[in-house]
Design a protein around this motif. Structure first.
Motif, PDB file in Angstrom:
ATOM      1  N   LEU A  22      12.852 -13.469  -0.626  1.00 37.24           N
ATOM      2  CA  LEU A  22      12.845 -13.835   0.793  1.00 37.24           C
ATOM      3  C   LEU A  22      12.279 -12.698   1.648  1.00 37.24           C
ATOM      4  O   LEU A  22      11.530 -12.937   2.602  1.00 37.24           O
ATOM      5  N   SER A  25       8.706 -12.526   1.872  1.00 35.41           N
ATOM      6  CA  SER A  25       8.139 -13.495   2.819  1.00 35.41           C
ATOM      7  C   SER A  25       8.461 -13.124   4.259  1.00 35.41           C
ATOM      8  O   SER A  25       8.374 -13.959   5.163  1.00 35.41           O
ATOM      9  N   VAL A  29      17.160 -10.332   5.358  1.00 35.60           N
ATOM     10  CA  VAL A  29      18.225 -10.976   4.594  1.00 35.60           C
ATOM     11  C   VAL A  29      19.464 -10.088   4.540  1.00 35.60           C
ATOM     12  O   VAL A  29      19.389  -8.923   4.137  1.00 35.60           O
ATOM     13  N   ILE A 113      11.584 -21.121  -0.395  1.00 36.94           N
ATOM     14  CA  ILE A 113      10.854 -20.624   0.778  1.00 36.94           C
ATOM     15  C   ILE A 113      10.370 -21.793   1.626  1.00 36.94           C
ATOM     16  O   ILE A 113      10.452 -21.762   2.861  1.00 36.94           O
ATOM     17  N   VAL A 116      13.332 -23.264   3.508  1.00 37.54           N
ATOM     18  CA  VAL A 116      13.733 -22.358   4.583  1.00 37.54           C
ATOM     19  C   VAL A 116      12.775 -22.487   5.767  1.00 37.54           C
ATOM     20  O   VAL A 116      13.200 -22.626   6.923  1.00 37.54           O
TER      21      VAL A 116
END
Length: 235
Positions: A22, A25, A29, A113, A116
């Motif tokens: 994550l 990207s 987090v 992803i 999300v």
């Protein structure tokens, strides 16, 4: 698109791998190892989205989600469940508890992803709809509301009818609705209720969703015509 995410999972290896993917990207987090720790974390971070395992010690994903949805601040926060339990009954339980997406393990990180980004994009559109009227001058918004009230007064008491469906507004949503009808903008509402503009945007977007409206003017008209809020003669 990238935003603040909270990831709750008791498996260190999987948690670290998901966090790294994550963050690659461009998401920020924050991690927790169980639902109890996750609840403390979301209250500090106020994340844009939450990702949680289901089977965890102490507080499982369902209990964690129930706690989230019982708090006005997180009723509209997107939540994704990650779990090895892929039975239909388990997925139904998750959706009924208020989860937005459900990915059974093992899953493709690219799919996570995509989910999300989809949920954050949808949330952004709702929030944009909630604030699009901020571009309207207060004087113009007041004029529109005055026209609505004048029209209702011309039609008389019969113009106000009971709502066609039961609206399960929270006390905070009712407070926001009253202030929207009074002509206050999001910044003014936030100051009056001693909360953040971001939270007000979430409340207004939920009011849009619950009433089937898409702008403040439509929301005011709908509220007055259905007797959700009585016209304020001082405005």
């Amino acid at each position: 698109m990238p935003g603040q995410l909270v990831l709750v999972d008791d498996e260190p290896g999987l948690r670290d791998a998901i966090q790294a993917y994550l963050e690659d990207s461009d998401f920020t987090v924050h991690t927790a190892t169980n639902g109890a720790e996750g609840w403390e974390l979301v209250q500090r971070v106020l994340p844009d989205l939450v990702i949680s395992d289901v089977m965890m010690p102490q507080v499982d994903g369902y209990q964690f989600l129930e706690t989230l949805r019982s708090d006005d601040r997180f009723q509209a926060t997107p939540v994704i469940f990650l779990t090895a339990r892929g039975m239909t009954s388990d997925r139904i339980q998750g959706y009924e508890a208020g989860v937005d997406a459900y990915l059974p393990k093992p899953f493709d990180p690219d799919e996570l992803i995509a989910v999300v980004k989809n949920l954050l994009g949808r949330q952004a559109k709702l929030q944009a709809a909630a604030v699009d009227d901020e571009t309207i001058s207060i004087a113009e918004l007041a004029r529109q509301m005055a026209e609505i009230r004048a029209l209702l007064q011309q039609k008389g008491p019969l113009a106000i009818t009971p709502p066609p469906v039961q609206h399960d507004f929270t006390p905070r949503e009712e407070s926001v609705l009253e202030l929207v009808v009074d002509g206050l903008m999001n910044k003014e509402i936030a100051k009056r209720l001693e909360t953040s503009v971001r939270n007000v945007e979430k409340y207004v977007s939920r009011l849009f969703s619950k009433t089937g409206t898409s702008s403040r003017t439509e929301l005011v008209r709908y509220s007055l015509e259905h007797g959700l809020i009585r016209p304020n003669s001082t405005i």
